[in-house]
Design a protein around this motif. Structure first.
Motif, short mmCIF file in Angstrom:
data_model
loop_
_atom_site.label_atom_id
_atom_site.label_comp_id
_atom_site.label_asym_id
_atom_site.label_seq_id
_atom_site.Cartn_x
_atom_site.Cartn_y
_atom_site.Cartn_z
N ARG A 87 9.30 -0.91 2.90
CA ARG A 87 8.43 0.05 3.63
C ARG A 87 7.43 0.78 2.30
NH1 ARG A 87 9.09 5.78 4.58
NH2 ARG A 87 7.37 6.40 6.22
N VAL A 88 6.15 0.91 2.40
CA VAL A 88 5.31 1.77 1.71
C VAL A 88 5.11 3.11 2.38
CG1 VAL A 88 3.34 2.18 0.38
CG2 VAL A 88 4.37 -0.17 0.73
N LYS A 89 5.52 4.14 1.69
CA LYS A 89 5.41 5.51 2.19
C LYS A 89 3.97 5.69 2.66
CE LYS A 89 6.92 10.07 1.91
NZ LYS A 89 7.76 11.29 1.08
N PRO A 90 3.65 6.09 4.08
CA PRO A 90 2.02 6.42 4.24
C PRO A 90 1.71 7.40 3.39
CG PRO A 90 3.41 5.84 6.06
CD PRO A 90 4.40 6.01 5.08
N SER A 91 0.47 7.67 3.04
CA SER A 91 -0.30 8.41 2.58
C SER A 91 -1.65 8.83 2.60
CB SER A 91 0.15 8.68 0.90
OG SER A 91 -0.65 7.52 0.35
N GLU A 92 -2.08 9.90 2.70
CA GLU A 92 -3.46 9.86 2.96
C GLU A 92 -4.78 9.03 2.03
OE1 GLU A 92 -6.82 11.41 5.37
OE2 GLU A 92 -4.84 11.33 5.71
N PRO A 93 -4.28 9.25 0.83
CA PRO A 93 -5.22 8.22 -0.03
C PRO A 93 -5.05 6.74 0.42
CG PRO A 93 -3.88 9.72 -1.39
CD PRO A 93 -3.34 9.98 -0.02
N LEU A 94 -3.71 6.27 0.70
CA LEU A 94 -3.51 5.00 1.09
C LEU A 94 -4.36 4.66 2.27
CD1 LEU A 94 -2.29 2.22 0.36
CD2 LEU A 94 -0.39 3.03 1.53
N ARG A 95 -4.25 5.55 3.22
CA ARG A 95 -4.86 5.32 4.53
C ARG A 95 -6.39 5.39 4.32
NH1 ARG A 95 -7.78 7.73 7.82
NH2 ARG A 95 -7.83 9.82 6.73
N VAL A 96 -7.00 6.03 3.49
CA VAL A 96 -8.56 6.26 3.31
C VAL A 96 -8.67 5.04 2.72
CG1 VAL A 96 -10.33 7.61 2.09
CG2 VAL A 96 -8.70 9.02 3.26
N LEU A 97 -8.19 4.51 1.58
CA LEU A 97 -8.63 3.18 1.09
C LEU A 97 -8.60 2.00 2.03
CD1 LEU A 97 -9.34 1.84 -1.70
CD2 LEU A 97 -6.85 1.50 -2.16
N GLN A 98 -7.71 2.05 2.70
CA GLN A 98 -7.47 1.08 3.49
C GLN A 98 -8.58 1.06 4.65
OE1 GLN A 98 -6.69 0.79 7.21
NE2 GLN A 98 -6.86 -1.51 7.00
N GLY A 99 -8.90 2.04 5.11
CA GLY A 99 -9.84 2.50 6.15
C GLY A 99 -11.31 2.00 5.42
N ARG A 100 -11.33 2.29 4.04
CA ARG A 100 -12.80 1.78 3.50
C ARG A 100 -13.02 0.35 3.37
NH1 ARG A 100 -12.62 6.37 -1.03
NH2 ARG A 100 -13.48 8.39 0.00
N HIS A 101 -11.67 -0.32 3.33
CA HIS A 101 -11.68 -1.74 3.14
C HIS A 101 -12.14 -2.37 4.56
CE1 HIS A 101 -9.90 -2.92 -0.73
NE2 HIS A 101 -10.11 -1.60 -0.92
N GLU A 102 -11.49 -1.76 5.51
CA GLU A 102 -11.89 -2.40 6.96
C GLU A 102 -13.17 -2.11 7.21
OE1 GLU A 102 -11.64 -3.91 10.60
OE2 GLU A 102 -10.01 -3.87 9.27
N SER A 103 -13.86 -0.90 6.90
CA SER A 103 -15.23 -0.46 7.06
C SER A 103 -16.08 -1.53 6.40
CB SER A 103 -15.58 0.81 6.79
OG SER A 103 -15.02 1.85 7.67
N ALA A 104 -15.67 -1.98 5.02
CA ALA A 104 -16.63 -2.60 4.38
C ALA A 104 -16.73 -4.26 4.99
CB ALA A 104 -16.22 -2.68 2.67
N MET A 105 -15.53 -4.48 5.31
CA MET A 105 -15.38 -5.73 5.86
C MET A 105 -16.39 -6.03 7.13
SD MET A 105 -14.35 -7.38 3.14
CE MET A 105 -15.26 -6.29 2.19
N ARG A 106 -16.28 -4.99 7.91
CA ARG A 106 -16.97 -5.06 9.15
C ARG A 106 -18.40 -5.06 8.67
NH1 ARG A 106 -13.97 -0.86 13.60
NH2 ARG A 106 -11.94 -1.65 13.33
N ARG A 107 -18.83 -4.38 7.89
CA ARG A 107 -20.19 -4.47 7.54
C ARG A 107 -20.73 -5.74 7.21
NH1 ARG A 107 -18.87 0.75 5.13
NH2 ARG A 107 -18.97 -0.31 3.15
N ILE A 108 -19.71 -6.40 6.63
CA ILE A 108 -20.46 -7.94 6.16
C ILE A 108 -20.26 -8.99 7.13
CG2 ILE A 108 -19.97 -7.33 3.64
CD1 ILE A 108 -17.43 -9.23 3.90
N GLY A 109 -19.67 -8.29 8.36
CA GLY A 109 -19.49 -9.17 9.63
C GLY A 109 -18.43 -9.95 10.08
N LEU A 110 -17.22 -9.17 9.29
CA LEU A 110 -15.90 -9.79 9.77
C LEU A 110 -15.41 -9.07 10.95
CD1 LEU A 110 -14.08 -10.31 6.27
CD2 LEU A 110 -15.09 -12.04 7.72
N LYS A 111 -14.76 -9.60 11.80
CA LYS A 111 -14.18 -9.16 12.89
C LYS A 111 -13.12 -7.94 12.46
CE LYS A 111 -14.53 -13.22 15.84
NZ LYS A 111 -14.10 -14.15 16.85
#
Length: 190
Positions: A87-111
């Protein structure tokens, strides 16, 4: 087509602690230490031109170093366990980074990713493993923890299309000018 995902790399001192767990479990196919990672976003099998778009989008994501802590174990699969993870302890910086990855991939057309983000490091793939034995293994190691580390970059990985993935190859790191984790630990040991 190329199979891609983004992830944080795991430094050698943490990988070493994780490998100490890799024994005494029937049905476990242990992950090689150099393949340990914390997945941020699975892109899947995508065409080369979309991979170029992903690279461009990822290069725009800011990366501020942040601490990562690993503690405890878990499994995926429930009645039919298929993976054992740290288990990787959840943290705000990790959550934000993952959210940015999700948003970036949606912008290029990934589901959109349909699974909730659960930060972890897979340490074994399980096949025909006894759920009770897995539960006992997790309970026996419930106080497991590794030294923390600072994530200074993320990477775009490729993997071959196979059951269980791996071996994984780092295609590119972001930011490109970030030092490699091995450099920091080598410097700190002198």
């Amino acid at each position: 087509m190329i199979r891609l995902f983004t992830a944080l790399e795991i430094p050698p001192e943490v990988s070493g602690k994780l490998t100490q767990l890799q024994r005494g479990l029937d049905g476990a196919r242990w992950i090689e230490p150099h393949d340990f990672h914390i997945t941020l976003r699975f892109l899947g099998d995508i065409p080369e031109n979309l991979a170029d778009d992903a690279d461009e989008a990822l290069s725009q994501i800011p990366m501020t170093p942040f601490p990562v802590e690993i503690e405890g174990l878990g499994e995926f699969g429930g009645a039919e366990p298929r993976a054992l993870w740290a288990r990787v302890k959840p943290s705000e910086p990790l959550r934000v980074l993952q959210g940015r990855h999700e948003s970036a991939m949606r912008r290029i057309g990934l589901k959109p990713e349909t699974r909730n983000f659960l930060p972890h490091i897979t340490i074994a793939r399980l096949k025909r493993a006894d759920p009770a034995e897995i539960a006992q293994f997790i309970q026996a190691h419930n106080l497991f923890a590794t030294p923390g580390f600072t994530a200074t970059r993320f990477a775009l990985f490729s993997s071959r299309a196979s059951k269980g993935g791996g071996p994984y190859v780092i295609e590119k790191t972001y930011p490109e000018d970030a030092f490699e984790p091995d450099e920091e630990w080598a410097d700190s040991e002198t």
